[in-house]
Design an enzyme around this catalytic site. Structure first.
Site, PDB file in Angstrom:
ATOM      1  N   HIS A   1       0.831  -1.210   0.000  1.00  0.00           N
ATOM      2  CA  HIS A   1       0.000   0.000   0.000  1.00  0.00           C
ATOM      3  C   HIS A   1       0.864   1.259   0.000  1.00  0.00           C
ATOM      4  CE1 HIS A   1      -3.608   2.399   1.080  1.00  0.00           C
ATOM      5  NE2 HIS A   1      -2.717   3.153   1.705  1.00  0.00           N
ATOM      6  N   GLU A   2       1.794   1.322   0.944  1.00  0.00           N
ATOM      7  CA  GLU A   2       2.634   2.517   1.048  1.00  0.00           C
ATOM      8  C   GLU A   2       3.586   2.642  -0.139  1.00  0.00           C
ATOM      9  OE1 GLU A   2       1.744   4.586   3.129  1.00  0.00           O
ATOM     10  OE2 GLU A   2       0.485   3.296   4.355  1.00  0.00           O
TER      11      GLU A   2
ATOM     12  N   HIS B   1       1.963   4.664  -2.871  1.00  0.00           N
ATOM     13  CA  HIS B   1       2.131   6.113  -2.674  1.00  0.00           C
ATOM     14  C   HIS B   1       3.548   6.543  -3.049  1.00  0.00           C
ATOM     15  CE1 HIS B   1      -1.711   6.379  -0.754  1.00  0.00           C
ATOM     16  NE2 HIS B   1      -1.360   5.751   0.349  1.00  0.00           N
TER      17      HIS B   1
END
Length: 369
Positions: free
Chosen positions: A25-26, A29
């Site tokens: 997920h990170e 980003h």
């Protein structure tokens, strides 16, 4: 009933689920931020005090926190891990704004934040492709081979040999599709399109609302009508079939979440059916004890959940930021810092309240009181 795995096994299984999913997920980003030339100060798996970390040549601090319940990417100029903008940045001269997230075009900020939830959905899609290509997919058709006497299907007029081609106007090809649709909707009336001896027949039946326990004793409310199909035949899919089948699985996982939440909001399901981190940890251990296939399917479903939850329009979550950026694009100017501050505070209160609620529900499900 199978005995649940031990505490240490469960903790390890939970970390093996949540750690990679938070990292993915990170990383979504981070990669899109780097693509747009945004400077990243911190990349953290977990919250709280740093256990281990290092700083790369770009100045990004990569670290692991002691509380493994999430993570964050903090951009240069953010006030905190929630990417709350620092009002003081407006005073910076143009020459010092290069690479700061807050001064990127709104469409770039939108895509940087959207990348986190979306990569979780992509990760689930890739997992499903691997599973379908390796273990296969149940291909038994939606044909009735047995009826349970006295249950809705029997009373509504189903007959042996009936082939269900649609439910509530939704096409059905495999028996697993039919079973999933019915089980998600306890106590609901459904219209079944059936082919019998080559002729179309429409049957209306209301599913039973039953509570069933799995092999570990976990109870769940499901819908049942009392029909059975042929024995499950798992067949690995070809390369051309994998993307479509994996997409169906991913969309099906999203549908399960949306339908379940809708039923809770409408009162059709109890809020007690929600599960939090403790429940996820428990089921992680149980899935791991059943083998690699069950564990990876569970991991894919949690990845879908993580992507979906982060898209909810709640400040502090990615979805809240996306709402701010969408409003900024429409208004052609950012939301006032004071309004964002209050929104973040309210979002934090909502999230903390939700975490307390699901933790209490989890503890009650463990029969602690």
């Amino acid at each position: 009933m199978i005995e649940s795995p031990g505490f240490l096994f469960t903790v390890m299984a939970f970390l093996l689920v949540i750690g990679p999913l938070v990292f993915v997920h990170e990383m979504g980003h981070y990669l899109v931020a780097r693509w747009f030339g945004t400077r990243v100060e911190k990349f953290s798996i977990g919250f709280g005090r740093e256990i281990v970390g290092w700083t790369d040549k770009r100045g990004t601090r990569w670290k692991v926190g002691w509380m493994p319940l999430g993570g964050y990417v903090q951009f240069k100029g953010d006030m905190n891990a929630a990417s709350q903008p620092d009002p003081e940045l407006a005073k910076l001269p143009e020459a010092e704004r290069d690479g700061l997230f807050q001064f990127k075009p709104v469409w770039q900020r939108f895509l940087i934040i959207l990348a986190g939830p979306m990569i979780n959905l992509v990760f689930a899609f890739v997992l499903f492709m691997g599973l379908l290509g390796t273990y296969g997919q149940a291909q038994n058709p939606a044909v009735v081979t047995a009826l349970q006497e006295g249950l809705p299907a029997d009373e509504a007029g189903f007959e042996l040999g009936d082939r269900v081609v649609a439910v509530d106007g939704r096409a059905v090809e495999r028996f697993a599709d039919l079973a999933t649709y019915v089980s998600l909707r306890p106590g609901q009336e459904m219209a079944f399109d059936v082919v019998r001896d080559g002729m179309p027949v429409e049957i209306v039946a209301t599913t039973l609302d039953v509570t069933e326990a799995d092999r570990f004793g976990n109870e769940a409310r499901i819908g049942r009508i009392g029909i059975y199909g042929t024995a499950i035949e798992m067949q690995p899919l070809g390369i051309a079939e994998l993307p479509g089948a994996a997409m169906d699985q991913t969309v099906g996982g999203l549908e399960m979440i949306v339908v379940g939440l809708g039923q809770i909001v409408s009162g059709q399901r109890s809020i007690e059916e929600l599960g939090g981190p403790l429940k996820i940890g428990q089921i992680s251990g149980q899935a791991a004890s059943l083998g690699l296939y069950a564990f990876l399917v569970f991991m894919a479903m949690i990845s879908i959940n993580l992507g979906f939850i982060n898209l909810l329009p709640i400040p502090m979550l990615d979805g809240g930021h996306l709402v701010f950026y969408a409003a900024e694009a429409v208004r052609r100017k950012p939301i006032k810092p004071e309004a964002q501050e209050w929104a973040f505070r309210m979002g934090l209160a909502v999230l903390l309240g939700f975490m307390v609620m699901v933790t209490v529900i989890d503890l009650r499900s463990f029969d602690l009181w």
